[in-house]
Design a protein around this motif. Structure first.
Motif, PDB file in Angstrom:
ATOM      1  N   UNK A   1      37.058  24.636 -37.535  1.00 17.87           N
ATOM      2  CA  UNK A   1      37.691  24.260 -38.802  1.00 17.87           C
ATOM      3  C   UNK A   1      38.684  23.155 -38.481  1.00 17.87           C
ATOM      4  N   UNK A   2      38.468  21.976 -39.059  1.00 17.67           N
ATOM      5  CA  UNK A   2      39.273  20.808 -38.697  1.00 17.67           C
ATOM      6  C   UNK A   2      40.381  20.535 -39.722  1.00 17.67           C
ATOM      7  N   UNK A   3      40.086  20.689 -41.010  1.00 20.56           N
ATOM      8  CA  UNK A   3      41.116  20.453 -42.038  1.00 20.56           C
ATOM      9  C   UNK A   3      42.275  21.424 -41.832  1.00 20.56           C
ATOM     10  N   UNK A   4      43.492  20.933 -42.044  1.00 18.33           N
ATOM     11  CA  UNK A   4      44.662  21.797 -41.834  1.00 18.33           C
ATOM     12  C   UNK A   4      44.626  22.996 -42.781  1.00 18.33           C
ATOM     13  N   UNK A   5      44.313  22.762 -44.043  1.00 17.24           N
ATOM     14  CA  UNK A   5      44.262  23.879 -44.993  1.00 17.24           C
ATOM     15  C   UNK A   5      43.002  24.704 -44.706  1.00 17.24           C
ATOM     16  N   UNK A   6      43.220  25.961 -44.418  1.00 16.29           N
ATOM     17  CA  UNK A   6      42.118  26.824 -43.980  1.00 16.29           C
ATOM     18  C   UNK A   6      41.277  27.286 -45.176  1.00 16.29           C
ATOM     19  N   UNK A   7      39.975  27.199 -45.033  1.00 15.05           N
ATOM     20  CA  UNK A   7      39.090  27.647 -46.122  1.00 15.05           C
ATOM     21  C   UNK A   7      38.019  28.599 -45.581  1.00 15.05           C
ATOM     22  N   UNK A   8      37.106  28.044 -44.762  1.00 14.42           N
ATOM     23  CA  UNK A   8      36.011  28.907 -44.295  1.00 14.42           C
ATOM     24  C   UNK A   8      36.505  29.966 -43.308  1.00 14.42           C
ATOM     25  N   UNK A   9      37.617  29.701 -42.622  1.00 14.00           N
ATOM     26  CA  UNK A   9      38.138  30.727 -41.714  1.00 14.00           C
ATOM     27  C   UNK A   9      38.590  31.939 -42.525  1.00 14.00           C
ATOM     28  N   UNK A  10      39.213  31.678 -43.691  1.00 12.51           N
ATOM     29  CA  UNK A  10      39.677  32.765 -44.566  1.00 12.51           C
ATOM     30  C   UNK A  10      38.498  33.641 -44.996  1.00 12.51           C
ATOM     31  N   UNK A  11      37.460  33.010 -45.526  1.00 13.65           N
ATOM     32  CA  UNK A  11      36.350  33.823 -46.043  1.00 13.65           C
ATOM     33  C   UNK A  11      35.673  34.585 -44.898  1.00 13.65           C
ATOM     34  N   UNK A  12      35.586  33.958 -43.726  1.00 14.67           N
ATOM     35  CA  UNK A  12      34.974  34.667 -42.597  1.00 14.67           C
ATOM     36  C   UNK A  12      35.845  35.835 -42.140  1.00 14.67           C
ATOM     37  N   UNK A  13      37.165  35.645 -42.190  1.00 16.35           N
ATOM     38  CA  UNK A  13      38.049  36.756 -41.808  1.00 16.35           C
ATOM     39  C   UNK A  13      37.881  37.932 -42.775  1.00 16.35           C
ATOM     40  N   UNK A  14      37.768  37.617 -44.071  1.00 16.41           N
ATOM     41  CA  UNK A  14      37.598  38.707 -45.055  1.00 16.41           C
ATOM     42  C   UNK A  14      36.267  39.423 -44.803  1.00 16.41           C
ATOM     43  N   UNK A  15      35.230  38.636 -44.545  1.00 14.84           N
ATOM     44  CA  UNK A  15      33.916  39.247 -44.295  1.00 14.84           C
ATOM     45  C   UNK A  15      33.981  40.126 -43.047  1.00 14.84           C
ATOM     46  N   UNK A  16      34.594  39.603 -41.986  1.00 19.86           N
ATOM     47  CA  UNK A  16      34.611  40.370 -40.731  1.00 19.86           C
ATOM     48  C   UNK A  16      35.416  41.668 -40.885  1.00 19.86           C
ATOM     49  N   UNK A  17      36.485  41.621 -41.675  1.00 18.68           N
ATOM     50  CA  UNK A  17      37.241  42.867 -41.886  1.00 18.68           C
ATOM     51  C   UNK A  17      36.438  43.878 -42.693  1.00 18.68           C
ATOM     52  N   UNK A  18      35.599  43.402 -43.587  1.00 17.21           N
ATOM     53  CA  UNK A  18      34.699  44.306 -44.302  1.00 17.21           C
ATOM     54  C   UNK A  18      33.729  44.964 -43.319  1.00 17.21           C
ATOM     55  N   UNK A  19      33.170  44.136 -42.433  1.00 16.11           N
ATOM     56  CA  UNK A  19      32.203  44.659 -41.455  1.00 16.11           C
ATOM     57  C   UNK A  19      32.907  45.666 -40.537  1.00 16.11           C
ATOM     58  N   UNK A  20      34.123  45.311 -40.124  1.00 17.05           N
ATOM     59  CA  UNK A  20      34.902  46.189 -39.247  1.00 17.05           C
ATOM     60  C   UNK A  20      35.204  47.524 -39.939  1.00 17.05           C
ATOM     61  N   UNK A  21      35.587  47.453 -41.212  1.00 22.54           N
ATOM     62  CA  UNK A  21      35.927  48.671 -41.956  1.00 22.54           C
ATOM     63  C   UNK A  21      34.709  49.596 -42.060  1.00 22.54           C
ATOM     64  N   UNK A  22      33.545  48.988 -42.274  1.00 22.27           N
ATOM     65  CA  UNK A  22      32.321  49.806 -42.373  1.00 22.27           C
ATOM     66  C   UNK A  22      32.032  50.456 -41.017  1.00 22.27           C
ATOM     67  N   UNK A  23      32.192  49.649 -39.960  1.00 19.43           N
ATOM     68  CA  UNK A  23      31.973  50.180 -38.599  1.00 19.43           C
ATOM     69  C   UNK A  23      32.914  51.358 -38.328  1.00 19.43           C
ATOM     70  N   UNK A  24      34.206  51.200 -38.667  1.00 22.98           N
ATOM     71  CA  UNK A  24      35.181  52.266 -38.402  1.00 22.98           C
ATOM     72  C   UNK A  24      34.810  53.532 -39.168  1.00 22.98           C
ATOM     73  N   UNK A  25      34.360  53.320 -40.403  1.00 26.38           N
ATOM     74  CA  UNK A  25      33.990  54.475 -41.208  1.00 26.38           C
ATOM     75  C   UNK A  25      32.766  55.187 -40.615  1.00 26.38           C
ATOM     76  N   UNK A  26      31.855  54.394 -40.072  1.00 19.79           N
ATOM     77  CA  UNK A  26      30.677  55.014 -39.435  1.00 19.79           C
ATOM     78  C   UNK A  26      31.083  55.811 -38.197  1.00 19.79           C
TER      79      UNK A  26
END
Ligand code: G6P
Length: 614
Positions: free
Chosen positions: A402-427
């Motif tokens: 991510x090159x632009x100073x204002x973060x965009x795709x990093x944010x959405x990927x972080x949200x997605x990864x936390x969803x995946x992590x939460x599902x894993x923890x629940x499993x």
């Protein structure tokens, strides 16, 4: 993310390939390699680290081959190492392959190939490909000429699930290269007596300005004077050549005016890369983590600690982590956390979110948590970044650089990864019905298509941006997770347009902010949580009554929206992942406003991409 370069012509291939790899360095990578066809067969040279290391390999300057493939790797399957870097060859050393993307069924393919006698030296998903091609090549032994090579590549590709851009060379065909792509970029540059290949136009722009753009499952056979195209069934295809007018700087942005816009539009791909193959099996795969049921059951608290946009992703992630794990979860600003003597002990899991992995406050907060006995988990976008070297455990968002100073795709990927992590923890905890968790996985897998749709819908905000760009203040409202989304949207506007903006939890409006609302003030409402939509609408009515102009972002199809000035209706999703979709119109709105003001969106004043000092 990985980069691909290729060359077929009359000049020595290796310097051209290395030059191309250097032009792709901005994408981020951890190793590099090349294969050329020499008089005595295929050569293979690769190493970990920068392209410079590859250039220093002894003998590389002696390569004479005029056809070759090259790659910079951004590790996905298997750690950064010489063995895992590309190109990869089959057991017989007849084929050499570079690959971008993720092969989702790599484990079953590997098992199958092993049962047929093939052996593997790397941990990559890619190593299956040359062996699969070889397998089909032996099956098609009665086919004549290049048909045999083409059919083998095609059959191998039909076995692959996931995304790929592939270049293949074969020692039996020293004048040809075969390429194909699916959901991963690949362009062919056409020049006089030579042809070039790349995953990004900038790498080969200094050689040619005429390109062929490959579609999904299109195969091309390249020779120095010709490129032949075939569809999925190997019917010949006539392809139009495209002339590109970009200058070198513009092309680095892949045709987009700014890196920020490019990164906003990359979010379908980046969120897909974030999920990768984690949902391939019956249970979510997180081999990087050592969580047991006993450990997770012993936790009394989870902290998510971060700065800036990453902290806002934490606010969105808190909802899903707390709901699925049923462990109280708090979000903290790293610069506050490190000095407030937080209640952290061995019964606390501390998660540190950081795109760069270099943010000083986040690293300091991690060190403090470790001292206090907590297990620390870093979520970063940069493999090998400082925080990942300090943390007990690390996982990566794989959003690409991510090159632009204002973060965009990093944010959405972080949200997605936390969803995946939460599902894993629940499993691991076995505390939710698996059918319910599977339905959440399905929704996450459908996200990239919904992201594409949301991007298209959000383009309508250009007009609204023209109405707003000269304003001094803009307010954002939402409740629950919608407040978290509003807060990130508000930061985007602040960062790149320099317009003062504030984000409020809807219920707080009456406790002060409403005093600032007067005729013509812009208020942006986020309405995605169906349990809270009615409450938020009441808050918006209060500002409309006082003359505010309103924009709402909603995924509620049957909402009465007559009262609002502009309505952006995005695809439906559950509230855990709605931040991924709802933030997109807000990112684009901020972008359009900043462009109307004629500002440099990629490098806003006073801000840095990575804040490595306190
Ligand atoms: C800086 C950047 C922001 C980023 C924040 C945290 O302020 O300008 O875009 O969100 O740092 O960065 P990190 O790399 O830790 O996610």
């Amino acid at each position: 993310m990985c980069g691909i370069v290729g060359y077929v012509g009359t000049k020595k291939a290796s310097p051209i390939l290395i030059n191309g790899l250097k032009r792709l360095e901005y994408r981020g990578y951890d190793s590099a390699g090349i294969s050329t066809i020499e008089k005595d067969g295929i050569s293979l040279m690769k190493d970990m680290g920068r392209v410079k290391n590859l250039e220093n390999i002894s003998g590389i300057n002696d390569l004479e081959g005029t056809i070759g493939i090259a790659h910079t790797r951004w590790a996905t399957h298997g750690k950064p190492s010489k063995e895992n870097s590309h190109p990869h060859m089959d057991n017989s050393k007849k084929f050499s392959v570079v690959h971008n993307g993720i092969i989702e069924n790599y484990e079953s393919l590997r098992e199958d190939l092993k049962s047929k006698g093939y052996t593997f030296y790397s941990d990559t998903d890619t190593e299956n490909i040359p062996n699969l091609i070889h397998y089909y090549y032996t099956k098609y032994e009665n086919e004549k000429g290049i048909e045999r090579f083409l059919k083998s590549v095609r059959s191998a590709c039909l076995d692959l699930k996931g995304s790929f851009a592939i270049e293949v060379i074969c020692s039996d065909f020293p004048d040809n290269m075969i390429v194909v792509r699916k959901d991963s970029p690949l362009v062919i540059g056409k020049a006089e007596g030579e042809n070039y290949l790349s995953s990004d136009i900038p790498a080969i722009l200094s050689f040619t300005r005429t390109f062929y753009l490959l579609d999904d499952y299109e195969f091309a056979i390249l020779s120095k004077d010709d490129v032949k195209f075939y569809d999925k069934d190997l019917n010949p295809v006539n392809k139009e050549v495209k002339s590109i007018e970009w200058d070198a700087v513009g092309a680095d942005k892949n045709g987009y005016e700014d890196y920020m816009l490019k990164e906003i539009y990359e979010q379908a791909t980046s969120t897909r890369e974030t999920v990768g193959t984690r949902f391939q099996g019956p249970k979510t795969a997180f081999e990087e983590l050592d969580f047991t049921k006993e450990y997770l059951s012993s936790l009394t608290r989870i902290y998510i600690v971060a700065c800036g946009t990453a902290m806002h992703a934490g606010l969105a992630g808190k909802t899903v982590i707390e709901k699925l794990s049923k462990i109280p979860t708090e979000v903290d600003v790293a610069s506050e956390f490190r000095y407030r003597d937080p209640l952290v002990d061995e019964k606390t899991l501390c998660i540190f979110l950081t795109q760069s992995g270099e943010t000083a406050d986040t690293i300091a907060a991690l060190k403090l948590s470790k001292e206090k006995g907590a297990k620390t988990l870093a979520i970063s976008n940069v493999i090998g970044s400082s925080i990942t070297r300090e943390a007990d455990l690390s996982i990566y968002t794989h959003a690409g650089p991510e090159i632009a100073v204002a973060s965009t795709k990093a944010y959405t990927s972080q949200v997605v990864l936390m969803n995946v992590l939460a599902i894993y923890m629940s499993e691991v905890l076995e505390n939710n019905d698996q059918k319910y968790l599977d339905s959440l996985k399905e929704e996450i897998l459908e996200l990239p298509e919904k992201v594409e749709e949301t991007l298209k819908i959000s383009e309508s905000l250009k007009d609204f941006a023209r109405q707003v760009y000269q304003e001094k203040d803009v307010f954002y409202l939402g409740r629950g997770v919608d407040h978290a989304i509003a807060t990130e949207g508000c930061l985007k506007l602040k960062e790149i347009s320099y317009i003062h903006s504030e984000s409020y939890a809807g219920g707080e409006l009456k406790h002060g902010t409403i005093a600032l609302i007067e005729k013509g003030i812009t208020v942006i409402g986020v309405l995605t949580d169906k349990n809270l939509v009615k409450k938020s609408i009441s808050n918006l009515q209060e500002v409309i009554t006082r003359g505010a102009k309103t924009l709402i972002i909603t995924n509620q199809k049957d909402l009465d929206t007559k009262a609002f000035d502009v309505v952006v209706t995005i695809p439906e999703s559950n509230t855990f992942i709605s931040p991924v979709l709802a933030v997109i119109p807000l990112q684009l709105f901020a972008y359009y406003v900043a462009k109307e003001k004629g500002l440099d969106v990629d490098k806003p004043r006073n801000l840095a991409k990575s804040v490595t000092v306190e």
